[in-house]
Design a protein around this motif. Structure first.
Motif, short mmCIF file in Angstrom:
data_model
loop_
_atom_site.label_atom_id
_atom_site.label_comp_id
_atom_site.label_asym_id
_atom_site.label_seq_id
_atom_site.Cartn_x
_atom_site.Cartn_y
_atom_site.Cartn_z
N ARG A 1 34.89 38.31 39.01
CA ARG A 1 36.11 37.53 39.19
C ARG A 1 35.82 36.24 39.96
NH1 ARG A 1 39.59 36.32 42.83
NH2 ARG A 1 38.72 37.65 44.42
N GLU B 1 33.19 43.92 39.79
CA GLU B 1 34.42 43.29 39.28
C GLU B 1 34.80 42.08 40.14
OE1 GLU B 1 37.45 46.27 39.19
OE2 GLU B 1 36.50 47.40 37.58
N GLU B 2 34.72 42.26 41.46
CA GLU B 2 35.05 41.17 42.38
C GLU B 2 34.07 40.01 42.20
OE1 GLU B 2 37.29 39.22 45.29
OE2 GLU B 2 37.72 41.00 44.13
N LYS C 1 33.70 48.12 41.86
CA LYS C 1 34.67 47.16 42.41
C LYS C 1 33.97 45.88 42.86
CE LYS C 1 38.09 50.57 43.86
NZ LYS C 1 38.72 51.24 44.99
#
Length: 181
Positions: free
Chosen positions: A112, A108-109, A105
């Motif tokens: 992003r 991914e963050e 996560k």
């Protein structure tokens, strides 16, 4: 004894009536002892033997039960240790899974945020390029007007010339950037 000596009899041998009375008393005593006392004593001894043997037997049974309980305790303790080890292994596996999920996560963050930053930079770059083109265009027209000595006020002609010039520069930069890659 002194009587026997005074009468002139034998001192060592007792009188016959004493022997008879003594024998009857002894027989009566033996009868009472055998009839009443010895059976009671035998019952008491038998009860004591049974109590001792029963106590020993109960102690052996208690020892066997204690050994059995000890064995059960050891088995339960081994099972508890095995269960604790299994729970620890599961907790470690869960912790590893949670850690991997959190890292995924976070990646991914991060990706992003980086992509959003790149998009923002690209947008800002495009905005700055547009502003610079407009400013460079007006500066170029002003400079060209000063060099030529004429005022280049015609807006349509000026925009077309500046736009073509900036387009040519942009194409040349794009071709150079493609060649460097």
């Amino acid at each position: 004894m002194f009587y026997a000596a005074e009468e002139g009899g034998n001192v060592i041998l007792p009188h016959v009536p004493e022997i008879i009375v003594g024998s009857i008393a002894f027989a009566l005593l033996c009868f009472v002892l055998m009839k009443f006392v010895f059976p009671r004593m035998e019952q008491t001894f038998q009860a004591r033997v049974e109590a001792i043997e029963g106590g020993i037997k109960r102690a052996e049974e208690a020892q066997a039960e204690a050994n059995q309980l000890l064995q059960q305790y050891k088995e339960q303790l081994a099972e508890a240790r095995t269960e604790a080890a299994r729970i620890r292994d599961e907790a470690r596996a869960d912790a590893t899974g949670i850690r991997e999920d959190i890292l995924a996560k976070a990646r991914e963050e991060s990706d992003r945020i980086i992509a959003a930053g790149r998009d923002a930079l690209q947008t800002e770059r495009q905005t700055i390029i547009r502003q610079l083109r407009a400013e460079v265009g007006s500066l170029a027209v002003d400079l060209a007007g000063r060099i030529v000595g004429e005022s280049l006020e015609e807006e349509a002609r000026r925009r077309g010339t500046v736009e073509r010039f900036l387009q040519e520069i942009g194409d040349a930069d794009a071709a150079g950037a493609a060649g460097r890659r």
